[in-house]
Design a protein around this motif. Structure first.
Motif, PDB file in Angstrom:
ATOM      1  N   UNK A  20      49.692  48.215  33.665  1.00 34.17           N
ATOM      2  CA  UNK A  20      49.891  49.379  34.530  1.00 34.17           C
ATOM      3  C   UNK A  20      48.656  49.613  35.408  1.00 34.17           C
ATOM      4  N   UNK A  21      47.473  49.612  34.791  1.00 35.65           N
ATOM      5  CA  UNK A  21      46.242  49.839  35.550  1.00 35.65           C
ATOM      6  C   UNK A  21      46.026  48.765  36.613  1.00 35.65           C
ATOM      7  N   UNK A  22      46.197  47.506  36.237  1.00 35.75           N
ATOM      8  CA  UNK A  22      45.943  46.437  37.212  1.00 35.75           C
ATOM      9  C   UNK A  22      46.921  46.522  38.382  1.00 35.75           C
ATOM     10  N   UNK A  23      48.191  46.877  38.108  1.00 36.12           N
ATOM     11  CA  UNK A  23      49.172  47.024  39.187  1.00 36.12           C
ATOM     12  C   UNK A  23      48.788  48.177  40.111  1.00 36.12           C
ATOM     13  N   UNK A  24      48.330  49.277  39.538  1.00 32.86           N
ATOM     14  CA  UNK A  24      47.892  50.417  40.355  1.00 32.86           C
ATOM     15  C   UNK A  24      46.675  50.042  41.212  1.00 32.86           C
ATOM     16  N   UNK A  25      45.762  49.285  40.634  1.00 30.12           N
ATOM     17  CA  UNK A  25      44.571  48.864  41.387  1.00 30.12           C
ATOM     18  C   UNK A  25      44.967  47.950  42.540  1.00 30.12           C
ATOM     19  N   UNK A  26      45.867  47.006  42.292  1.00 28.08           N
ATOM     20  CA  UNK A  26      46.327  46.116  43.357  1.00 28.08           C
ATOM     21  C   UNK A  26      46.970  46.931  44.476  1.00 28.08           C
ATOM     22  N   UNK A  27      47.790  47.911  44.119  1.00 29.35           N
ATOM     23  CA  UNK A  27      48.406  48.782  45.134  1.00 29.35           C
ATOM     24  C   UNK A  27      47.339  49.528  45.922  1.00 29.35           C
ATOM     25  N   UNK A  85      39.964  36.931  47.924  1.00 28.17           N
ATOM     26  CA  UNK A  85      38.827  37.766  48.333  1.00 28.17           C
ATOM     27  C   UNK A  85      38.471  38.736  47.206  1.00 28.17           C
ATOM     28  N   UNK A  86      39.505  39.207  46.518  1.00 25.46           N
ATOM     29  CA  UNK A  86      39.357  40.151  45.408  1.00 25.46           C
ATOM     30  C   UNK A  86      40.180  39.647  44.243  1.00 25.46           C
ATOM     31  N   UNK A  87      39.631  39.800  43.034  1.00 29.11           N
ATOM     32  CA  UNK A  87      40.331  39.411  41.818  1.00 29.11           C
ATOM     33  C   UNK A  87      40.476  40.665  40.964  1.00 29.11           C
ATOM     34  N   UNK A  88      41.714  41.015  40.630  1.00 32.05           N
ATOM     35  CA  UNK A  88      42.001  42.161  39.766  1.00 32.05           C
ATOM     36  C   UNK A  88      42.515  41.601  38.450  1.00 32.05           C
ATOM     37  N   UNK A  89      41.838  41.966  37.362  1.00 29.14           N
ATOM     38  CA  UNK A  89      42.162  41.399  36.058  1.00 29.14           C
ATOM     39  C   UNK A  89      42.486  42.513  35.072  1.00 29.14           C
ATOM     40  N   UNK A  90      43.694  42.473  34.524  1.00 27.95           N
ATOM     41  CA  UNK A  90      44.055  43.365  33.435  1.00 27.95           C
ATOM     42  C   UNK A  90      43.724  42.683  32.125  1.00 27.95           C
ATOM     43  N   UNK A  91      42.816  43.304  31.355  1.00 23.84           N
ATOM     44  CA  UNK A  91      42.346  42.640  30.134  1.00 23.84           C
ATOM     45  C   UNK A  91      42.141  43.670  29.017  1.00 23.84           C
ATOM     46  N   UNK A  92      43.003  43.631  28.001  1.00 23.53           N
ATOM     47  CA  UNK A  92      42.829  44.546  26.871  1.00 23.53           C
ATOM     48  C   UNK A  92      41.787  44.024  25.889  1.00 23.53           C
ATOM     49  N   UNK A  93      41.269  44.934  25.102  1.00 18.31           N
ATOM     50  CA  UNK A  93      40.359  44.559  24.023  1.00 18.31           C
ATOM     51  C   UNK A  93      41.205  44.249  22.796  1.00 18.31           C
ATOM     52  N   UNK A  94      41.123  43.003  22.337  1.00 15.40           N
ATOM     53  CA  UNK A  94      41.780  42.583  21.095  1.00 15.40           C
ATOM     54  C   UNK A  94      40.683  42.174  20.121  1.00 15.40           C
ATOM     55  N   UNK A  95      40.569  42.880  19.030  1.00  8.97           N
ATOM     56  CA  UNK A  95      39.575  42.530  18.010  1.00  8.97           C
ATOM     57  C   UNK A  95      38.170  42.382  18.602  1.00  8.97           C
ATOM     58  N   UNK A  96      37.787  43.363  19.396  1.00 10.70           N
ATOM     59  CA  UNK A  96      36.452  43.499  19.981  1.00 10.70           C
ATOM     60  C   UNK A  96      36.161  42.564  21.142  1.00 10.70           C
ATOM     61  N   UNK A  97      37.164  41.820  21.613  1.00 16.18           N
ATOM     62  CA  UNK A  97      36.923  40.926  22.747  1.00 16.18           C
ATOM     63  C   UNK A  97      38.223  40.729  23.514  1.00 16.18           C
ATOM     64  N   UNK A  98      38.178  39.849  24.509  1.00 16.97           N
ATOM     65  CA  UNK A  98      39.346  39.570  25.340  1.00 16.97           C
ATOM     66  C   UNK A  98      40.383  38.778  24.551  1.00 16.97           C
ATOM     67  N   UNK A 185      41.213  57.215  33.660  1.00 17.24           N
ATOM     68  CA  UNK A 185      41.362  55.890  34.286  1.00 17.24           C
ATOM     69  C   UNK A 185      42.163  55.979  35.585  1.00 17.24           C
ATOM     70  N   UNK A 186      43.270  56.738  35.568  1.00 17.87           N
ATOM     71  CA  UNK A 186      44.076  56.896  36.768  1.00 17.87           C
ATOM     72  C   UNK A 186      43.284  57.564  37.886  1.00 17.87           C
ATOM     73  N   UNK A 187      42.438  58.536  37.517  1.00 17.73           N
ATOM     74  CA  UNK A 187      41.620  59.247  38.513  1.00 17.73           C
ATOM     75  C   UNK A 187      40.569  58.327  39.138  1.00 17.73           C
ATOM     76  N   UNK A 188      40.147  57.297  38.410  1.00 20.27           N
ATOM     77  CA  UNK A 188      39.127  56.376  38.938  1.00 20.27           C
ATOM     78  C   UNK A 188      39.705  55.431  39.991  1.00 20.27           C
ATOM     79  N   UNK A 189      40.991  55.175  39.940  1.00 17.56           N
ATOM     80  CA  UNK A 189      41.586  54.174  40.839  1.00 17.56           C
ATOM     81  C   UNK A 189      41.498  54.563  42.306  1.00 17.56           C
ATOM     82  N   UNK A 190      41.831  55.805  42.700  1.00 20.47           N
ATOM     83  CA  UNK A 190      41.728  56.143  44.136  1.00 20.47           C
ATOM     84  C   UNK A 190      40.293  56.089  44.671  1.00 20.47           C
ATOM     85  N   UNK A 191      39.315  56.102  43.777  1.00 20.63           N
ATOM     86  CA  UNK A 191      37.913  56.049  44.199  1.00 20.63           C
ATOM     87  C   UNK A 191      37.450  54.631  44.494  1.00 20.63           C
ATOM     88  N   UNK A 192      38.282  53.638  44.156  1.00 19.55           N
ATOM     89  CA  UNK A 192      37.941  52.247  44.447  1.00 19.55           C
ATOM     90  C   UNK A 192      38.148  52.022  45.939  1.00 19.55           C
TER      91      UNK A 192
END
Length: 194
Positions: A20-27, A85-98, A185-192
């Motif tokens: 969800x976050x990565x899709x919002x950032x891409x938009x 030009x830009x790379x948007x990566x959605x990456x959850x934390x699984x067991x303390x890492x990617x 997190x949602x509030x941070x996206x429009x500031x990008x």
């Protein structure tokens, strides 16, 4: 034309915060003329093998047809990074890492002579001038805390291949207060900046 490479690595297809976050950032970053290259890692990627390592170490002009085939997916993944030009990566934390699939992606794109090179002054990343936005989610790990082993690693390995302009939009510690964490997190996206 601006090109965005949109990568997702969550195993969850439904209800994934990072998707969800990565899709919002891409938009947020898209405008007229933006081309989005989509790469979903959830189906899995091969792990490095001895055959792959030997093929990668063989000079390009000397590679056999089989070695070229062995490196074909890696070549495609690297070309996606080179074109973006830009790379948007959605990456959850699984067991303390990617997720493991994201580490497999890193292994396939971190290639001497393609995405970095060794110089007398040390390694030099070759994918320079690009921007990376990480959409991170975790249940209990706070980004930047002593137990956050992922974001420091990602900044380091991405910087190693030249991707040193890394921003993070975090929905961390979702298990504590999901509504507040998501709102932040949602509030941070429009500031990008686009």
């Amino acid at each position: 034309m601006t090109r965005i490479l949109h990568i997702d690595s969550s195993a969850r297809m439904q209800g994934s915060v990072t998707r969800d976050l990565s899709a919002r950032i891409v938009t947020q970053l898209s405008g007229p003329g933006t081309e989005v290259i989509r790469r979903d890692l959830s189906a899995g990627l091969p792990l490095l093998s001895e055959t792959w390592v030997i093929a990668n170490a063989t000079p390009e002009a000397e590679r056999t047809v089989a070695q070229r085939a062995e490196l074909a997916l890696s070549d495609t993944l690297v070309a996606e990074l080179e074109a973006a030009d830009t790379i948007v990566i959605g990456v959850p934390v699984y067991n303390f890492n990617a997720p493991a699939v994201f580490k497999a992606w890193i292994d396939l794109v971190a290639r001497a002579g393609r995405t970095f090179r060794y110089t007398p002054d040390g390694p030099q990343g070759l994918l320079t001038g690009k921007r990376v936005v990480l959409a991170v989610a975790s249940g209990g790990t706070q980004v930047g805390s002593p137990i956050d082993h992922m974001t420091g690693y990602l900044r380091h390995v991405l910087g190693f291949i030249g991707l040193d302009r890394v921003e993070i939009v975090a929905a961390d510690q979702l298990a504590r207060n999901p509504e507040e964490t998501l709102a932040k997190a949602f509030a941070a996206i429009p500031k990008i900046a686009a």
